[in-house]
Design an enzyme around this catalytic site. Structure first.
Site, PDB file in Angstrom:
ATOM      1  N   CYS A 106       0.837  -1.203   0.000  1.00  0.00           N
ATOM      2  CA  CYS A 106       0.000   0.000   0.000  1.00  0.00           C
ATOM      3  C   CYS A 106       0.871   1.253   0.000  1.00  0.00           C
ATOM      4  O   CYS A 106       1.663   1.458   0.918  1.00  0.00           O
ATOM      5  CB  CYS A 106      -0.933   0.021   1.204  1.00  0.00           C
ATOM      6  SG  CYS A 106      -2.010   1.481   1.181  1.00  0.00           S
ATOM      7  N   HIS A 172       2.609  -6.857  -7.241  1.00  0.00           N
ATOM      8  CA  HIS A 172       2.015  -5.822  -8.097  1.00  0.00           C
ATOM      9  C   HIS A 172       3.152  -5.177  -8.875  1.00  0.00           C
ATOM     10  O   HIS A 172       4.150  -4.760  -8.295  1.00  0.00           O
ATOM     11  CB  HIS A 172       1.275  -4.771  -7.251  1.00  0.00           C
ATOM     12  CG  HIS A 172       0.669  -3.683  -8.078  1.00  0.00           C
ATOM     13  ND1 HIS A 172      -0.605  -3.786  -8.596  1.00  0.00           N
ATOM     14  CD2 HIS A 172       1.160  -2.498  -8.498  1.00  0.00           C
ATOM     15  CE1 HIS A 172      -0.866  -2.679  -9.303  1.00  0.00           C
ATOM     16  NE2 HIS A 172       0.184  -1.891  -9.253  1.00  0.00           N
ATOM     17  N   ARG A 227      -9.112  -3.319  -9.774  1.00  0.00           N
ATOM     18  CA  ARG A 227     -10.032  -2.358 -10.377  1.00  0.00           C
ATOM     19  C   ARG A 227     -10.823  -2.960 -11.534  1.00  0.00           C
ATOM     20  O   ARG A 227     -11.961  -2.567 -11.787  1.00  0.00           O
ATOM     21  CB  ARG A 227      -9.236  -1.124 -10.841  1.00  0.00           C
ATOM     22  CG  ARG A 227      -8.713  -0.290  -9.680  1.00  0.00           C
ATOM     23  CD  ARG A 227      -7.791   0.828 -10.142  1.00  0.00           C
ATOM     24  NE  ARG A 227      -6.497   0.327 -10.613  1.00  0.00           N
ATOM     25  CZ  ARG A 227      -5.551   1.090 -11.147  1.00  0.00           C
ATOM     26  NH1 ARG A 227      -5.767   2.392 -11.296  1.00  0.00           N
ATOM     27  NH2 ARG A 227      -4.398   0.570 -11.523  1.00  0.00           N
TER      28      ARG A 227
END
Length: 334
Positions: A106, A172, A227
């Site tokens: 994050c 990621h 998303r």
């Protein structure tokens, strides 16, 4: 299946994983994704220190499962081994997770110094955290990382996490400094997958089943979708079944309404304060080919409001409304 081997058992089947997303991957969204065949889902990240702070935290909505929920991984963030170990024990007792994940990705400034992507600057701390978490549970412990803080050191970090006992690593394909700009570097993710023996899940910029399959061929055990799954739980069905047929407008409208109804049921309280404000950013994404509905859907307060806005589609015969083509649909999720 809980306990050691959860990830390995789930990875025996085709499909994709629902990413943890603050403000999105709550129980209603996880339920819709699971019903459509997601391999597993991941909760919004929960502060380990917050969990250990006492009070009436058993009712924490962030970790609370929906009735009968299975295959849900709870994600924690923090930077102190003893706090993470305590939080793991509490999560296991309260929320019955299938596995526990450490957030190392994050990039939000408010959690700097408290964990998240900051751990990429001091990966030795992260290894200590994974060891502490493993000491507190028999469940699988995993970690979700970015490529690095401001440059790629993902192979080194992943190898350290594997040595510390992580059962799975999600990567990621951006650095923390990139936030969500630019393109995810899937070549870097592939290098991590080939450098460790534990399964690696890749994440970043997947909005269509075709893109997911292309990325999976790069050597990852599975792909994680964030998303691209908002307002689009059918992407999990496509990847689990191989059937890419896109639902028509009536099915999408019915699912949007059901999402609103699940929201009301899950967050129901006696205060009357509950509204659907958190869903206003989600509902229009079910129907991107009906731009005239966006305004009304961003004003709803109740499931009944949603039902009224969507009435023309809910009552239409499926053949009366042309479904969006997948390529068009995906644009709205990119």
């Amino acid at each position: 299946m809980n306990g050691p081997g959860f990830y390995q058992s789930r990875l025996q089947r085709p499909g994709a994983v629902l990413a943890p997303m603050a403000g999105y991957s709550d129980a209603p969204m996880r339920q819709l994704a699971a019903e459509q065949g997601a391999l597993w889902t991941v909760s919004e990240m929960i502060s380990a220190r917050g969990l250990m702070g006492g009070g009436d935290t058993e009712k924490l909505n962030l970790g609370r499962p929906y009735p009968g929920e299975q295959g849900r991984v709870v994600q924690l963030f923090g930077a102190e081994p003893e706090v993470l170990a305590g939080a793991v024990a509490r999560v296991e007792a309260w929320f019955a997770p299938a596995a526990i994940d450490l957030n190392m990705g994050c990039p939000v400034p408010k959690i700097r110094g408290k964990g998240g992507a900051c751990l990429l600057q001091t990966p030795e701390t992260a290894y200590d955290l994974v060891r502490a978490m493993r000491s507190a549970t028999t469940l699988d412990v995993s970690a979700k990382i970015r490529l690095g803080w401001d440059h790629d050191r993902s192979v080194e970090v992943a190898q350290g996490l594997e040595a510390a006992g992580a059962a799975l690593i999600t990567v990621h394909g951006r650095t923390s400094a990139q936030r969500y700009t630019g393109e995810a570097d899937w070549n870097a993710i592939a290098r991590v997958a080939s450098a460790v023996k534990v399964p690696v899940v890749g994440s970043g910029d997947i909005t269509t089943p075709a893109a997911a399959r292309e990325r999976q061929r790069m050597g990852v055990a599975a792909v994680m979708i964030g998303r691209g799954a908002v307002g689009n739980p059918w992407i999990f069905r496509a990847l689990a079944s191989g059937e890419d047929a896109w639902p028509g407008a009536q099915e999408r409208a019915r699912t949007a309404l059901r999402h609103a109804e699940l929201q009301e049921q899950f967050y129901d309280d006696d205060t009357g304060r509950l509204t659907l404000r958190p869903l206003r950013k989600v509902l229009p994404q079910y129907l991107p080919d009906f731009p005239e509905l966006r305004g009304p859907l961003t004003q709803v307060l109740t499931a009944q409001d949603v039902r009224q806005v969507l009435a023309p589609l809910l009552g239409a015969a499926a053949s009366d409304v042309t479904p969006a083509r997948p390529a068009e649909y995906a644009v709205s999720h990119s």
